[in-house]
Design an enzyme around this catalytic site. Structure first.
Site, mmCIF file in Angstrom:
data_model
loop_
_atom_site.group_PDB
_atom_site.id
_atom_site.type_symbol
_atom_site.label_atom_id
_atom_site.label_comp_id
_atom_site.label_asym_id
_atom_site.label_seq_id
_atom_site.Cartn_x
_atom_site.Cartn_y
_atom_site.Cartn_z
ATOM 1 C CD GLU A 63 23.356 16.893 -29.700
ATOM 2 O OE1 GLU A 63 22.293 17.475 -29.438
ATOM 3 O OE2 GLU A 63 23.415 15.666 -29.897
ATOM 4 C CD GLU B 11 20.102 19.244 -32.644
ATOM 5 O OE1 GLU B 11 19.496 18.534 -31.798
ATOM 6 O OE2 GLU B 11 21.065 18.821 -33.318
#
Length: 847
Positions: free
Chosen positions: A190, A259
């Site tokens: 991320e 995710e």
């Protein structure tokens, strides 16, 4: 996993990488048995639609791993995904730990033995609501280091640890290119939003990380998530509640969702979030419908933040995450079963799905179809109704289909519906915590901390110190102690107006003691970790001892510049209301003590607990701050998961046989809005909440494998003061089971029976009910075939009700662990209301 779901998604694209870098990709793609193209990950030359789920090995025990993996496979997963937790594996520089619940190789091999693949997210930054984002705190103290940017000291450490993990996996032949289960690896995590903030140094670091990873020669593709400019050959992937909008940065990369958030984390002081199974299924079906080929549930089993591993700060000890397998490893129904049915439906479509891109067909203002066809004639369709408020009747392929609000129907043969995301065929299981009788009860002993005894283990200096730099995160606790002299002629001594002590802290909590007595406490929150203590304090003439116990509640796990983060009492500290006005205490002499006396004596351990004299019986004080409590108990019979009920306590930590269950804080009540929640409409982390006004976490998981048959030592350190006599051991089990199924609801079983030619007429669905292991259905609490209303636990009859609704369940289910009943009028004495769409609602009690 990031704590900010709405972080910037679009990042400036990077320039082309070097020819050497591209050569590494070509070698990997051509020679490796795992590769990718524009449609999917390919394994041994075959495109695959892959369903994955996150199970973090340190958040459960090795004894739990086989059952978790088995249930994941039974739930329809192809892949297990896990982070690698650097701070758990290298607690001090060069000293590695790969044992117990950090035995990474054992975990990977168990996945392999089950026949599943593995996605290894090395990071080594993980976020994950994990302490310091998975980084060892000692990294902070490497000269010149700056985290996650184009910084030599950081890159050297990151490359060293990443290489260590890759070489470990290679030595055990665990990459798929060696015949092992690891089909994908991830570097960084991320990073896109942070790169955008940093600019050129961030882009340079991204390029370096990608090149470094590919250069390790794993023979499997690498992934970067939330990284729109991931350099070739890295695949950029999506994280979020929904990812159907996502497209990879190159046309020759597959659409991956690393995710898919199954819920959200619980924070101390916050309610417990949950995500309806219908919306979870809707988001996954929509991703596959729009060309996605890899989806990973974050989390599939959340588990427990044992010890001091929770980050945040203020992340709760439970990391349940409303995952399909709950914190204790039990199936969360209906989510586990509803997603299992979804996965089976998707797999029926796989031959068509992997053949190419879909054809989109509008079916209405909020409705559309996506059709996949293969050259061999396979055809599969997804019919979607995005309207969150109303049903839709659509025409497709000369047939009519009724689509519930906010739902997708899956047609593996472009004709017959086998699954709709809003029609749940799986049972609902209502869970309960049952008190476990302990022979003779829990007999507690107590030991009280005394700050005045710390002088021999302390140091003194002028001014206030930063907590993390002082404790090096070896303890949550740091004492700040100073003396204040009060003249006998101070006015407040005569008029009774107490002087006000003001203490400013960078976080996260504090208890203030004046002359050995608790004066008050203050604490922050995840959203606002900084805090101020301001209260009138009872001072006397002469010298007064101020002792502030500053407490860290997990180090932050997300954000830039880890090296600059701080905690503790940074000041100012001042007294107001004296004759001389405001007195600043910040720059006088302070004495510091890292940790608690009980920690240095290891009172939580079997050996250390005998090093002090404990009070017993009537001398065990209640509501006393800074108190250690201990007791012993025998392991309860059976296999049901266990927990300790800490509802009578305030804040502190818990140990079983020397192993930490984590931080407890039941006194921090949940603030939020827990209104009724619909599955329809866009989900966000604060949409569906439970436990408002109650403890954010009351029960704390006790792994069965940590227990001996008898003589188990339970130790509790209590900061605020609580009643240990209210602590109980509980087991988690099924309370009741429900089914809620429409008369003509589509099922995969019925579709497959038709497809096999074994039947040639429409089949009714069945209601399946199953209690937990060792339980039986004792009574039927509710049953109605017709138009019942309400939800599991609060059903009621509607205007239409078959009066013999109970009969079939009393006959077929009572006394059984499981049963199935066909949802058809003849099972319930006939059709109670012809020409009305009917359904069955049933609730049965388990014991």
């Amino acid at each position: 996993m990031g704590s900010k779901p709405n972080a910037m998604k679009n990042v400036v694209a990077m320039a082309a990488v070097s020819a050497l870098f591209l050569l590494g990709f070509l070698v990997c793609s051509v020679s490796g048995s795992v590769s990718y193209d524009s449609r999917a990950i390919t394994i041994n030359g075959k495109r695959r639609i892959l369903i994955s789920g996150s199970i973090h090995y340190p958040r459960s025990t090795p004894e739990m791993w086989p059952d978790l993996i088995r249930k994941a496979k039974e739930g329809g997963l192809d892949v297990i995904q896990t982070y690698v937790f650097w701070n758990g594996h290298e607690p001090s520089p060069g000293k590695y730990y790969f044992e117990g619940n950090y035995d990474l190789v054992k975990f990977v091999k168990l996945v392999q033995q089950s026949g599943l693949y593995l996605h290894l997210r090395i990071g080594p930054y993980v976020c994950a609501e994990w302490n310091f984002g998975g980084f060892p705190v000692w990294l902070k103290y490497i000269p010149g280091i700056s985290f996650r940017t184009d910084n030599g000291p950081f890159k050297a450490q990151m490359q060293r640890f990443t290489t260590k993990i890759v070489n470990m996996m290679k030595a055990e032949r665990l990459f798929e290119s060696q015949g092992g289960p690891i089909i994908l690896s991830q570097i960084e995590n991320e990073y896109g939003p942070m790169e955008y903030e940093l600019g050129a140094p961030g882009r340079s670091y991204t390029n370096w990380a990608a090149k470094m990873a590919v250069g390790l020669g794993t023979g499997v593709p690498w992934v970067m998530c939330k990284q729109d400019d991931a350099p070739d050959p890295i695949i950029n992937a999506c994280n979020g509640f929904y990812c159907d909008y996502f497209s990879p940065n190159k046309a020759y990369k597959p659409k991956m969702w690393t995710e898919a958030w199954t819920g959200w984390f619980t924070k101390f002081g916050g309610p417990v979030p949950y995500r309806p199974a219908e919306d979870m299924a809707f988001s996954v079906a929509r991703f596959i419908q729009k060309g996605g080929s890899f989806i990973n549930y974050y989390m599939y089993h959340g588990g427990t933040n044992f010890g001091r591993t929770a980050g945040g700060p203020f992340i709760a000890t439970s990391y349940d995450y409303d995952a399909p397998l709950d914190e204790y490893g039990l199936e969360r129904q209906p989510k586990w079963g509803h997603l299992k049915d979804l996965h089976r439906a998707i797999k029926l479509c796989e031959p068509a799905l992997v053949s190419g891109e879909p054809t989109r067909m509008p079916l209405g203002n909020y409705q559309e179809a996506h059709v996949y066809k293969s050259k061999s004639g396979a055809c599969s369709a997804f019919l979607a109704n995005y309207n969150p408020k109303s049903y839709a009747k659509v025409s497709f392929g000369n047939n009519h289909y009724n689509l519930p609000p906010w739902s997708i129907s899956i047609l593996p043969d472009c004709k017959n519906t086998v699954y709709n995301t809003a029609r749940v065929g799986a049972q609902t299981s209502r869970m309960k915590m049952v008190r476990v009788p302990v022979h003779g009860g829990l007999s507690w002993q107590a030991y009280n901390e005394d700050p005045s005894t710390y002088i021999d283990e302390s140091f003194t200096m002028v001014g206030l110190v930063e907590q993390i730099n002082t404790t090096r995160d070896t303890s949550d606790y740091l004492w700040y102690m100073t003396d204040v002299k009060v003249d006998a002629n101070e006015g407040f001594l005569r008029n009774g107006d107490l002087p006000t002590l003001t203490v400013l802290s960078a976080g996260h909590a504090m208890h203030v003691f004046i002359n050995g007595q608790l004066s008050g406490s203050a604490y922050g929150s995840l959203d606002s970790p900084k805090l101020t203590f301001r209260k009138g304090v009872n001072l006397r003439a002469g010298f007064n001892k101020i002792a502030i116990l500053s407490i860290a509640v997990g180090l932050p796990n997300v954000g830039p510049h880890f090296e600059t983060w701080n905690a503790g009492v940074l000041g100012p500290v001042s007294l107001n209301g004296l004759n001389g006005g405001r007195r600043d205490l910040s720059w006088q002499k302070w004495t510091y003590k890292v940790g608690l006396k009980g920690e240095s004596l290891s009172l939580h351990s079997l050996s250390g607990s005998s090093s002090v004299e404990w009070a017993e019986g009537a001398f065990v004080a209640q509501k006393q701050p800074l108190t250690w409590y201990k007791t012993t108990f025998s392991a309860p019979a059976g296999d049901s998961p266990l927990a300790v009920d800490m509802g009578s306590m305030g804040k502190g930590q818990i140990w079983i046989n020397g192993q930490s269950l984590g931080r407890h804080w039941p006194a921090y009540k949940a603030v939020g809005s827990c209104s009724e929640c619909s599955y329809t409409g866009t989900f966000r982390e604060d949409k569906c909440l439970r436990n408002c006004g109650e403890a954010s976490q009351r029960w704390y998981h006790v792994p069965r494998s940590w227990l001996k048959p008898s003589g188990n030592l339970l130790v509790v350190f209590e900061e605020w003061g609580g009643d240990p006599n209210g602590i109980t051991l509980v087991r988690r089990e099924v309370d009741s089971v429900c089914a809620d199924i429409y008369e003509w609801q589509s099922t995969l079983v019925n579709y497959q029976l038709h497809a096999s030619g074994k039947v040639n007429k429409p089949l009714h669905p069945k209601a399946h009910l199953q209690c937990g292991p060792g339980q039986k259905i004792t009574t039927v609490k509710f049953a109605s075939f017709g138009t019942p209303e309400g939800t599991c636990g609060s059903y009621r009859q509607g205007s239409c009700h078959a009066h013999h609704s109970y009969d079939a369940f009393n006959k077929l289910c009572v006394g059984q662990n499981w049963c199935s009943v066909t949802v058809a009028p003849e099972m319930f004495g006939g059709d109670p209301c012809p020409n009305v769409m009917k359904k069955l609602a049933v609730e049965a009690v388990c014991a």
